[in-house]
Design a protein around this motif. Structure first.
Motif, mmCIF file in Angstrom:
data_model
loop_
_atom_site.group_PDB
_atom_site.id
_atom_site.type_symbol
_atom_site.label_atom_id
_atom_site.label_comp_id
_atom_site.label_asym_id
_atom_site.label_seq_id
_atom_site.Cartn_x
_atom_site.Cartn_y
_atom_site.Cartn_z
ATOM 1 N N THR B 5 4.857 -22.192 -72.496
ATOM 2 C CA THR B 5 3.619 -22.155 -71.722
ATOM 3 C C THR B 5 3.271 -20.719 -71.329
ATOM 4 O O THR B 5 4.092 -20.019 -70.732
ATOM 5 N N GLN B 6 2.080 -20.310 -71.688
ATOM 6 C CA GLN B 6 1.531 -19.038 -71.232
ATOM 7 C C GLN B 6 0.280 -19.379 -70.441
ATOM 8 O O GLN B 6 -0.685 -19.889 -71.000
ATOM 9 N N THR B 7 0.295 -19.124 -69.161
ATOM 10 C CA THR B 7 -0.769 -19.615 -68.293
ATOM 11 C C THR B 7 -2.047 -18.789 -68.369
ATOM 12 O O THR B 7 -3.124 -19.295 -68.105
ATOM 13 N N GLU B 8 -1.926 -17.512 -68.717
ATOM 14 C CA GLU B 8 -3.121 -16.663 -68.752
ATOM 15 C C GLU B 8 -3.658 -16.563 -70.177
ATOM 16 O O GLU B 8 -2.950 -16.167 -71.087
ATOM 17 N N GLY B 9 -4.915 -16.928 -70.340
ATOM 18 C CA GLY B 9 -5.535 -16.761 -71.649
ATOM 19 C C GLY B 9 -6.004 -15.332 -71.863
ATOM 20 O O GLY B 9 -5.959 -14.815 -72.979
ATOM 21 N N LEU B 10 -6.471 -14.714 -70.778
ATOM 22 C CA LEU B 10 -7.008 -13.354 -70.848
ATOM 23 C C LEU B 10 -6.548 -12.584 -69.614
ATOM 24 O O LEU B 10 -6.671 -13.081 -68.495
ATOM 25 N N VAL B 11 -6.009 -11.391 -69.859
ATOM 26 C CA VAL B 11 -5.670 -10.486 -68.775
ATOM 27 C C VAL B 11 -6.395 -9.170 -69.032
ATOM 28 O O VAL B 11 -6.225 -8.568 -70.099
ATOM 29 N N THR B 12 -7.213 -8.759 -68.070
ATOM 30 C CA THR B 12 -7.960 -7.514 -68.187
ATOM 31 C C THR B 12 -7.438 -6.526 -67.153
ATOM 32 O O THR B 12 -7.352 -6.864 -65.969
ATOM 33 N N LEU B 13 -7.071 -5.335 -67.616
ATOM 34 C CA LEU B 13 -6.474 -4.326 -66.742
ATOM 35 C C LEU B 13 -7.129 -2.969 -66.960
ATOM 36 O O LEU B 13 -7.647 -2.696 -68.047
ATOM 37 N N THR B 14 -7.018 -2.154 -65.955
ATOM 38 C CA THR B 14 -7.402 -0.752 -66.101
ATOM 39 C C THR B 14 -6.175 0.040 -66.552
ATOM 40 O O THR B 14 -5.052 -0.210 -66.092
ATOM 41 N N GLU B 15 -6.411 0.966 -67.456
ATOM 42 C CA GLU B 15 -5.341 1.828 -67.965
ATOM 43 C C GLU B 15 -4.527 2.424 -66.810
ATOM 44 O O GLU B 15 -5.080 2.859 -65.792
ATOM 45 N N SER B 85 -3.831 -3.095 -75.899
ATOM 46 C CA SER B 85 -4.783 -4.201 -76.050
ATOM 47 C C SER B 85 -4.465 -4.990 -77.317
ATOM 48 O O SER B 85 -4.489 -4.436 -78.419
ATOM 49 N N ALA B 86 -4.149 -6.261 -77.144
ATOM 50 C CA ALA B 86 -3.717 -7.102 -78.272
ATOM 51 C C ALA B 86 -3.459 -8.511 -77.746
ATOM 52 O O ALA B 86 -3.533 -8.778 -76.550
ATOM 53 N N LEU B 87 -3.153 -9.423 -78.680
ATOM 54 C CA LEU B 87 -2.693 -10.768 -78.343
ATOM 55 C C LEU B 87 -1.177 -10.756 -78.221
ATOM 56 O O LEU B 87 -0.498 -10.196 -79.086
ATOM 57 N N TYR B 88 -0.668 -11.365 -77.173
ATOM 58 C CA TYR B 88 0.766 -11.434 -76.964
ATOM 59 C C TYR B 88 1.190 -12.900 -76.956
ATOM 60 O O TYR B 88 0.653 -13.717 -76.198
ATOM 61 N N THR B 105 0.390 -20.441 -76.413
ATOM 62 C CA THR B 105 -1.013 -20.326 -76.807
ATOM 63 C C THR B 105 -1.497 -18.884 -76.855
ATOM 64 O O THR B 105 -2.569 -18.605 -77.368
ATOM 65 N N GLY B 106 -0.719 -17.967 -76.303
ATOM 66 C CA GLY B 106 -1.068 -16.557 -76.388
ATOM 67 C C GLY B 106 -1.841 -16.056 -75.175
ATOM 68 O O GLY B 106 -2.564 -16.809 -74.517
ATOM 69 N N THR B 107 -1.679 -14.773 -74.894
ATOM 70 C CA THR B 107 -2.436 -14.088 -73.844
ATOM 71 C C THR B 107 -3.088 -12.865 -74.450
ATOM 72 O O THR B 107 -2.405 -12.037 -75.067
ATOM 73 N N LEU B 108 -4.394 -12.784 -74.316
ATOM 74 C CA LEU B 108 -5.118 -11.608 -74.792
ATOM 75 C C LEU B 108 -5.109 -10.564 -73.679
ATOM 76 O O LEU B 108 -5.623 -10.811 -72.583
ATOM 77 N N LEU B 109 -4.495 -9.436 -73.944
ATOM 78 C CA LEU B 109 -4.468 -8.320 -72.992
ATOM 79 C C LEU B 109 -5.537 -7.327 -73.381
ATOM 80 O O LEU B 109 -5.560 -6.822 -74.513
ATOM 81 N N SER B 110 -6.436 -7.055 -72.455
ATOM 82 C CA SER B 110 -7.516 -6.092 -72.683
ATOM 83 C C SER B 110 -7.355 -4.970 -71.671
ATOM 84 O O SER B 110 -7.466 -5.205 -70.463
ATOM 85 N N VAL B 111 -7.084 -3.765 -72.151
ATOM 86 C CA VAL B 111 -6.889 -2.612 -71.279
ATOM 87 C C VAL B 111 -8.118 -1.715 -71.379
ATOM 88 O O VAL B 111 -8.506 -1.298 -72.477
ATOM 89 N N LYS B 112 -8.717 -1.437 -70.242
ATOM 90 C CA LYS B 112 -9.961 -0.650 -70.204
ATOM 91 C C LYS B 112 -9.721 0.700 -69.554
ATOM 92 O O LYS B 112 -8.821 0.832 -68.715
ATOM 93 N N PRO B 113 -10.515 1.692 -69.934
ATOM 94 C CA PRO B 113 -10.325 3.040 -69.360
ATOM 95 C C PRO B 113 -10.656 3.073 -67.874
ATOM 96 O O PRO B 113 -11.447 2.269 -67.397
#
Lengths: 115, 113
Positions: B5-15, B85-88, B105-113
Motif C-alpha cells: 500500500t502506497q497511500t500518496e498518489g502525488l507528492v509535490t515538494l519544493t526543491e 521527480s519520478a514515479l516511485y 500503486t506508486g507515488t508520483l514525486l514532483s519537485v519544483k524550484p
C-alpha cells in the motif's frame, strides 16, 4: 552488459486487432516476467517463466492473451482481438538464477494504445 | 494474499525540502522489500532493497528502514532535487530466484524550484 530489450516501443491499434510484443532478457537470466502497467497504476504481473516453462499465468486473460518462451531465452506476448481496456505499457523483466533477493531488471516497455 | 500500500498518489515538494514516501505491506512470509524509481518513458530501476529488520539501507541519497513490527518501508531523503521527480514504486518479494514482485500503486514525486 546489455539490458532487457523490448520491441516495438509503441503500438496503436483499433479494437479487434492483434499485436505481438517481443522481449530479449539479459543473457543468462533464467526467469522472465511480463507485467501490465495501465496508466497511473503500478505494474501487475501477467505471466512469468523459468526457462521455457510457465510458472504462473493465473493473471493472464487466457481468452485473448498468450505468452511463449520456446527456447528459454526470448519471449513473445500476443494480444488477440484487443480491447480499449488493454491500453497500457507492457513491461518485460528478467532475473538471474543465482541470488536470493528477487530483484528484477526491467526493459523500457511497449506502450499500447487501443482506440 | 500479499499486498503493498502506497497511500500518496502525488507528492509535490519544493526543491531542498525533505522527502518521505509511505509504504506498508501485508504478507505472511519472510520478505524482501524494494523501492523502484521510474522516470518518464524509462524502465523501472531498483533504488533500494532490504530484508533486514530495523536496518537502514541507503542509495543515491535516499534511505529506508524495514520495520517488520509495523510492516513499513518508508522512503526518505533529506533534501529533494529537481531530478528526483519520478514515479516511485514500493514492492515486495519472497526472495529466491524466480519469485515475482508485487507492486504498490506508486507515488508520483514532483519537485519544483
Amino acid at each position: 552488459e546489455a539490458g532487457v530489450t523490448q520491441s516495438p516501443r509503441y503500438a496503436v491499434l483499433q479494437e479487434g486487432q492483434a499485436v505481438s510484443f517481443w522481449c530479449d532478457p539479459i543473457s543468462g537470466h533464467d526467469t522472465l516476467y511480463w507485467y501490465q502497467q495501465p496508466r497511473d497504476q503500478g505494474p501487475q504481473l501477467l505471466v512469468y517463466f523459468r526457462d521455457e516453462a510457465v510458472i504462473d499465468n493465473s493473471q493472464l486473460p487466457s481468452d485473448r492473451f498468450s505468452a511463449v518462451r520456446p527456447k528459454g531465452t526470448n519471449s513473445t506476448l500476443k494480444i488477440q482481438s484487443a480491447k480499449q481496456g488493454d491500453t497500457a505499457t507492457y513491461l518485460c523483466a528478467s532475473s538471474p538464477l543465482t541470488g536470493d533477493t528477487g530483484q528484477l531488471y526491467f526493459g523500457e516497455g511497449s506502450k499500447l494504445t487501443v482506440l | 494474499g500479499d499486498s503493498v500500500t502506497q497511500t500518496e498518489g502525488l507528492v509535490t515538494l519544493t526543491e531542498g525540502l525533505p522527502v518521505m514516501l509511505n509504504c506498508t505491506y501485508q504478507t505472511a512470509y519472510s520478505t524482501f522489500l524494494f523501492w523502484y524509481v521510474q522516470h518518464l518513458n524509462e524502465a523501472p530501476k531498483l533504488l533500494l532493497k532490504s530484508s533486514t529488520d530495523n536496518k537502514r539501507t541507503e542509495h543515491q541519497g535516499f534511505h529506508a528502514t524495514l520495520h517488520k513490527s509495523s510492516s513499513s518501508f518508508h522512503l526518505q531523503k533529506s533534501s529533494a532535487q529537481l531530478s528526483d521527480s519520478a514515479l516511485y514504486y514500493c514492492a515486495l518479494s519472497h526472495g529466491g530466484s524466480g519469485n515475482k514482485l508485487i507492486f504498490g500503486t506508486g507515488t508520483l514525486l514532483s519537485v519544483k524550484p
